[in-house]
Design an enzyme around this catalytic site. Structure first.
Site, PDB file in Angstrom:
ATOM      1  CB  CYS A   2     -53.864  11.947  10.918  1.00 15.54           C
ATOM      2  SG  CYS A   2     -53.825  11.855   9.138  1.00 15.54           S
ATOM      3  NE  ARG A  27     -50.114  12.460  16.061  1.00 13.97           N
ATOM      4  CZ  ARG A  27     -50.198  11.283  16.677  1.00 13.97           C
ATOM      5  NH1 ARG A  27     -49.809  11.176  17.910  1.00 13.97           N
ATOM      6  NH2 ARG A  27     -50.689  10.239  16.060  1.00 13.97           N
ATOM      7  CD1 TRP A  75     -47.384  14.008   7.493  1.00 19.45           C
ATOM      8  CD2 TRP A  75     -47.948  11.941   6.847  1.00 19.45           C
ATOM      9  NE1 TRP A  75     -46.275  13.425   6.937  1.00 19.45           N
ATOM     10  CE2 TRP A  75     -46.589  12.161   6.540  1.00 19.45           C
ATOM     11  CE3 TRP A  75     -48.513  10.706   6.529  1.00 19.45           C
ATOM     12  CZ2 TRP A  75     -45.796  11.203   5.919  1.00 19.45           C
ATOM     13  CZ3 TRP A  75     -47.723   9.750   5.913  1.00 19.45           C
ATOM     14  CH2 TRP A  75     -46.372  10.004   5.614  1.00 19.45           C
ATOM     15  CG  ASN A 100     -53.925   8.556  12.884  1.00 18.25           C
ATOM     16  OD1 ASN A 100     -53.315   8.387  11.834  1.00 18.25           O
ATOM     17  ND2 ASN A 100     -53.380   8.366  14.061  1.00 18.25           N
ATOM     18  N   GLY A 101     -55.264   6.921  10.071  1.00 16.46           N
ATOM     19  CA  GLY A 101     -55.102   5.522   9.676  1.00 16.46           C
ATOM     20  C   GLY A 101     -55.383   5.373   8.193  1.00 16.46           C
ATOM     21  CD  GLU A 483     -30.097   9.071  13.930  1.00 18.22           C
ATOM     22  OE1 GLU A 483     -30.613   8.264  13.151  1.00 18.22           O
ATOM     23  OE2 GLU A 483     -30.734   9.994  14.474  1.00 18.22           O
ATOM     24  CE  LYS A 487     -32.105  12.995  13.200  1.00 14.25           C
ATOM     25  NZ  LYS A 487     -32.498  11.771  13.811  1.00 14.25           N
ATOM     26  CD  GLU A 490     -34.985  12.539  10.275  1.00  6.40           C
ATOM     27  OE1 GLU A 490     -35.947  11.830  10.585  1.00  6.40           O
ATOM     28  OE2 GLU A 490     -34.092  12.829  11.086  1.00  6.40           O
ATOM     29  CG  HIS A 506     -16.185  -1.877  -3.004  1.00  6.67           C
ATOM     30  ND1 HIS A 506     -15.466  -2.682  -3.848  1.00  6.67           N
ATOM     31  CD2 HIS A 506     -15.641  -2.054  -1.781  1.00  6.67           C
ATOM     32  CE1 HIS A 506     -14.534  -3.333  -3.159  1.00  6.67           C
ATOM     33  NE2 HIS A 506     -14.620  -2.949  -1.895  1.00  6.67           N
ATOM     34  CE  LYS A 605     -40.532  12.764  17.909  1.00  8.73           C
ATOM     35  NZ  LYS A 605     -39.098  12.645  17.608  1.00  8.73           N
TER      36      LYS A 605
HETATM   37  C1  G6P Z   1     -40.479   8.631  12.175  1.00  8.47           C
HETATM   38  C2  G6P Z   1     -39.775   9.737  12.928  1.00  8.47           C
HETATM   39  C3  G6P Z   1     -38.362   9.302  13.307  1.00  8.47           C
HETATM   40  C4  G6P Z   1     -38.417   7.995  14.077  1.00  8.47           C
HETATM   41  C5  G6P Z   1     -39.184   6.911  13.334  1.00  8.47           C
HETATM   42  C6  G6P Z   1     -39.460   5.710  14.221  1.00  8.47           C
HETATM   43  O1  G6P Z   1     -39.863   8.442  10.950  1.00  8.47           O
HETATM   44  O2  G6P Z   1     -39.717  10.913  12.153  1.00  8.47           O
HETATM   45  O3  G6P Z   1     -37.751  10.301  14.081  1.00  8.47           O
HETATM   46  O4  G6P Z   1     -37.115   7.557  14.312  1.00  8.47           O
HETATM   47  O5  G6P Z   1     -40.461   7.415  12.925  1.00  8.47           O
HETATM   48  O6  G6P Z   1     -40.287   6.112  15.275  1.00  8.47           O
HETATM   49  P1  G6P Z   1     -40.350   5.436  16.688  1.00  8.47           P
HETATM   50  O7  G6P Z   1     -41.323   6.279  17.445  1.00  8.47           O
HETATM   51  O8  G6P Z   1     -40.841   4.044  16.461  1.00  8.47           O
HETATM   52  O9  G6P Z   1     -38.987   5.463  17.261  1.00  8.47           O
END
Ligand code: G6P
Length: 610
Positions: A2, A27, A75, A100-101, A483, A487, A490, A506, A605
């Protein structure tokens, strides 16, 4: 997650609020809304599910103008994304709230308010806040006191913005556990979830602290601390230019950010290495003093930042000779810990606002860690402010939800930390000098990989119809594979999993057929021969292999195996270099799938709630 914007001015604030929401879009959100106090004293509100353009379209036919207002991108946590659940929430046309929260005691509060005759029109936890404030107003409290009394009984995390027809020209905001900043203008003032939202209006900001309550009018900003008294918070000038978050010539922010990596890494190194050494000034005096006593490292982070920590673990143990544990913050914070004396607690966070990482840091401070150090991209963030010291990544604003330049700069910063600690332990001066030389050429190495974009885009064509993918790596390349898989998941919505290549037999081998692309990160290190036999296991079962290998790697192009050669890379920095082709692969697959690359569905984000 949010996003909140609020403004009080001597002009119509609707365009300011909409621009703020636009700047908060990154965000992640699923609905948006706005409420203003109109010239006739009434509360005007418009909300829409979906993207901001839906709200903007709705506003074309509705007259929503006023000099005090709040706006929100939602969100969903409690209740589906819908107009009914979108913010601002309004009580009896008198009070409007954005939040937000998560309010944890919302059920109990809802029951009490229902007994008093309050009707609930949404499934959100937020609606208790607006109704509770209304209830206090009914009891004769002024708006500031009604909000103060309300936050006094809220449990959980919140950043809220409140306006009321009872006191037009006044905006009240409060924060506990969720970020909120105040922007200072000339006879106008603002609040927002972050500075990006407001850089079009002002460069001057006040960062609210935990438990702060703030009252804004056009002429004044009064902050009250958690004990209720007036407090002065310092004013910061941001260096963020209004256009620093523009997309420029690129199709997506993610693509721009991938291409910014050489410069971002260069900036992260700048002034921190010299003549084959990491400068002690990089971490500050306090950290340097603490480093003398460090015997182990505990890293805590989420998402991509967690993967950076996983890579660093290999470096800490192999180069510095320091035991290192890495854990996701949401697990760490709820588990009983055994803290070894002399353990450095490191958080990694792009935003510096991730709720779980922040909570883990707070818990760590109670647990007796030797020192807390944040590796973070946002200087004014909560995690930086709560840590004993910090090492800033200088990636610049990262807008794409899928983190790219934050990751490679985190790895760069972590390697600096490994060297700074390592020379007090197992790392010889020549080894440090060699790694520093590699770091100096890292931006050029990344530039070189970026030139492979067309070839990677051609590979991506072959992923468009796939539903699953497997990523393999060994050693420090295993977290790089994790990672890479993250990606792809996501932004292309293809299910992807990463395995340490040795684990293939395994379990995951059972999944291999010609519908399952297998991506392997195979630089030319001592594990290559072992990885090659793992790859043969895949090939023998009809799996399609996509291998990123060193120019010199003794690995051949045979049917079923596609190889993309990355310039020869030193083993230590290889995880940073090899992250880049995997980002490009995910990006180009997402383009083929036609997804919303910068704002993938359901993701945020900055995850400011648990
Ligand atoms: C969310 C974002 C990711 C990020 C993660 C941790 O899931 O979409 O891209 O890696 O949060 O966020 P931070 O700001 O703590 O690195």
């Amino acid at each position: 997650m949010c996003g909140i914007v609020g403004a009080v001015a001597h002009r119509n604030v609707t365009p300011i609020l909409l621009e703020g929401l636009r700047r908060l879009e990154y965000r992640g959100y699923d609905s948006a809304g706005i409420a203003v106090i109109a010239a006739d004293g009434s509360l005007e509100r418009v909300r829409r599910p979906g993207k901001l353009r839906e709200l903007e379209a709705a506003l074309e036919s509705a007259l929503v103008e006023g000099e005090t207002g709040i706006a929100h991108t939602r969100w969903a946590t409690h209740g589906v994304p819908s107009e009914r659940n979108a913010h601002p929430h309004v009580c009896r046309e008198r009070v409007a709230v954005v939040h937000n929260g998560i309010i944890e005691n919302h059920e109990a509060l809802r029951r009490q308010l229902q007994q008093k005759g309050y009707e609930f029109l949404s499934e959100t936890d937020t609606e208790v806040v607006v109704n509770q404030i209304h209830d206090f107003l009914e009891q004769g409290f002024p708006l500031l006191e009604a909000v103060r009394a309300t936050v006094g009984i809220l449990e959980g995390a919140y950043a809220i913005g409140v306006v009321s027809t009872c006191e037009p020209g006044r905006l009240i905001a409060a924060r506990k556990g969720s970020p909120l900043v105040v922007g200072l203008g000339e006879s106008e003032n603002f609040v927002a979830s972050d500075v990006f939202a407001l850089v079009g209006e002002t460069q001057r900001f006040v960062f609210l602290e935990e438990g702060d309550l703030v009252e804004l009018t056009t002429e004044s900003v009064r902050v009250y601390g958690k004990d209720g008294g007036r407090v002065e918070r310092p004013v910061h000038e941001t260096r963020l230019a209004p256009d620093s978050v523009e997309r420029g010539e690129y199709r997506h922010y993610m693509q721009k950010e991938i291409h910014e990596q050489p410069v971002a890494v260069e900036k992260t190194l700048s002034g921190r290495i010299h003549q084959g050494k990491v400068l002690s000034a990089a971490f500050g005096e306090r950290a340097e003093a603490a480093f003398e006593h460090v015997r182990a490292v505990q890293i805590v982070a989420c998402g991509t930042s967690y993967h950076a920590g996983k890579v660093a673990r290999y470096w800490f143990e192999a180069l510095a000779g320091l035991p290192c544990s890495v854990e996701v913050a949401s697990e760490f914070r709820y588990r009983r810990q055994v803290v070894q004396p002399g353990t450095l607690f490191v958080t990694i966070s792009q935003s510096g606002e991730t709720a779980d990482t922040l909570a883990a840091l707070k818990a760590a401070k109670e647990l007796g860690y030797a020192h807390t150090l944040a590796i973070c991209n946002v200087p004014e963030s909560s995690i930086v402010r709560e840590s004993d010291s910090c090492l800033m990544t200088r990636a610049g604003p990262e807008i794409g939800v899928a983190s790219t330049k934050a990751f490679t700069t985190q790895l760069t910063a972590l390697l600096l930390l490994v060297l700074a600690l390592g020379r007090r332990h197992a790392l010889a001066a020549e080894q440090e000098a060699k790694i520093v030389r590699e770091l100096e050429t890292l931006p050029a190495q990344i530039r070189h990989v970026l030139q492979l974009e067309d070839e990677i885009a051609a590979w991506a064509e072959l992923f468009g119809e796939k539903h699953h993918a497997l990523y393999l790596g060994r050693g420090a390349q295993y977290p790089v594979a994790m990672e890479g898989a993250l990606k792809l998941k996501e932004i292309s919505y293809i299910h992807a999993e990463a395995y340490p290549a040795g684990e293939l037999k395994h379990g995951p081998l059972a999944l291999i057929d010609n519908e399952m692309p297998v991506v392997a990160v195979a630089p030319n290190n001592e594990l290559l021969e072992k990885l090659k036999s793992n790859l043969q296991e895949v090939q023998a079962r009809g799996g399609e292999l996509y291998v990123f290998a060193d120019a010199e790697a003794p690995i051949e192009n045979v049917p079923g195996v596609r190889i993309l050669r990355v310039a020869e890379t030193d083993e230590v920095v290889a995880p940073i270099v090899y992250s880049v082709p995997l980002q490009l692969l995910a990006y180009h697959v997402a383009l083929i799938k036609g997804t919303d690359v910068d704002q993938p569905r359901n993701l945020a984000k900055s995850v400011t709630v648990e």
